[in-house]
Design a protein around this motif. Structure first.
Motif: not given
Length: 337
Positions: A1-6
């Motif tokens: 699963m891709i990790q998306f920073p915010v």
């Protein structure tokens, strides 16, 4: 699963130069960019490498890697934006540790895309191919460039849509920047090899083909491993831009990518406007695009907003995108899931 920073509001931005730093005679433009961003509420932690440049690099490979790792580990640094790209970022990759890397946004283009793609392929952390920090020093940003803040503020599970620009910059005029830095003089027209509209979906991957091609065959460019671990069975949309290569060099590079398996399960390829693409005899960029489209049996769009003829859309490596190219215009929806 891709990790998306915010990206949080009033983020602290780390400035480090994993490729080229800013030479002394251009320090004022870096200071100008920092000052403009501080007016918008951002704060900064600035590394030594940002202010130095010699022999086509900001510092030794080891020093560049150490400074970047320190900023990644520093909990007070929310995201990282290098001043700009350069030439020799690839030297410092072997000194990086891609295991347990903190998920922070990193943004840039040109040689910076070598690092961005390597991070996403090796960690599953999304990275942002977009504007350089130097180009945020204007009184304002054009509508296309300005989208970087909205894109990087998108929450996991949400989507963000960007549209092709109205006009683009044909040539740099560093002595006469506009209030938004770029001289946007030419009408933007996204094109397709088929001449028909294109619709495609898939995970975005890409960058400056001049530099990311050198990841092939290294531990940092294992696209197949990335696909199996993070996006099994999902199609990929590649976005690529050519900074300095002739058409034959571009062709060689694309064939190498194909033979290395980078184009397996690809749903579309997009090429940015290029200041290069120098013809060899009568071999044109359009010939390169047409041959690749026929070989892979996939649609290809070109002259998109990406690369060294700004402005550019903020493309997120790892995001699931829906792309539409129709009547010279483009729409890119990216979902962070």
């Amino acid at each position: 699963m891709i990790q998306f920073p915010v990206m949080k509001k009033n983020a602290t931005i780390g400035i480090t130069a994993p490729s080229s730093g800013v030479p002394e005679d251009l320090h004022d433009i870096l200071k100008s960019a920092i000052g403009r961003m501080e007016q918008k509420g951002y704060s900064f932690k600035i590394g030594e490498t940002a202010w130095t440049d010699d022999k086509a690099r900001s510092a030794s490979a080891e020093k560049r890697a150490v400074e970047l790792k320190e900023m990644l580990a520093d909990e007070t640094v929310d995201m990282i934006i290098p001043p700009w790209g350069g030439e020799l970022l690839i030297e410092m990759l072997e000194h990086m540790n891609f295991n347990n890397m903190p998920a922070k946004w990193m943004m840039g283009y040109s040689d910076t895309s070598t690092l961005l793609l390597a991070i996403t392929l090796n960690t599953g952390i999304a990275t942002a191919h977009g504007t350089n920090l130097i180009d945020l020093r204007g009184e304002e940003s054009d509508a296309t460039t300005a989208m970087w803040e909205i894109v990087l503020s998108t929450e996991k599970g949400e989507a963000v849509t960007q549209h092709s620009s109205k006009c683009y910059q044909k040539e740099w005029d560093f002595e006469n920047p506009t209030p938004h830095i770029f001289n946007l003089s030419e009408e933007t027209h996204w094109q397709t090899v088929s001449g028909q509209s294109v619709r495609a979906e898939g995970r975005l991957l890409g960058g400056c083909i001049d530099t990311i091609r050198h990841l092939i065959g290294t531990p940092y460019g294992n696209v197949q491993k990335f696909r199996e671990k993070y996006i099994p069975d999902e199609p990929v949309i590649w976005y690529l831009e050519n900074c300095e290569m002739s058409t034959t060099d571009l062709r060689r590079s694309l064939v190498q990518m194909k033979l290395a398996g980078w184009f397996k399960n690809v749903s579309a390829i997009m090429f940015g406007r290029s200041p290069a693409n120098m013809p060899v005899e009568n071999y044109m960029a359009e010939d390169v695009y047409k041959a690749l489209s026929e070989e892979l049996d996939v649609p290809i769009a070109y002259d998109i907003d990406c690369g060294h003829m700004p402005p550019q859309i903020t493309f997120i490596n790892g995001a699931y995108a829906k792309v539409i190219v129709k009547n010279g215009h483009g729409t890119v929806l990216q979902r962070f899931s």
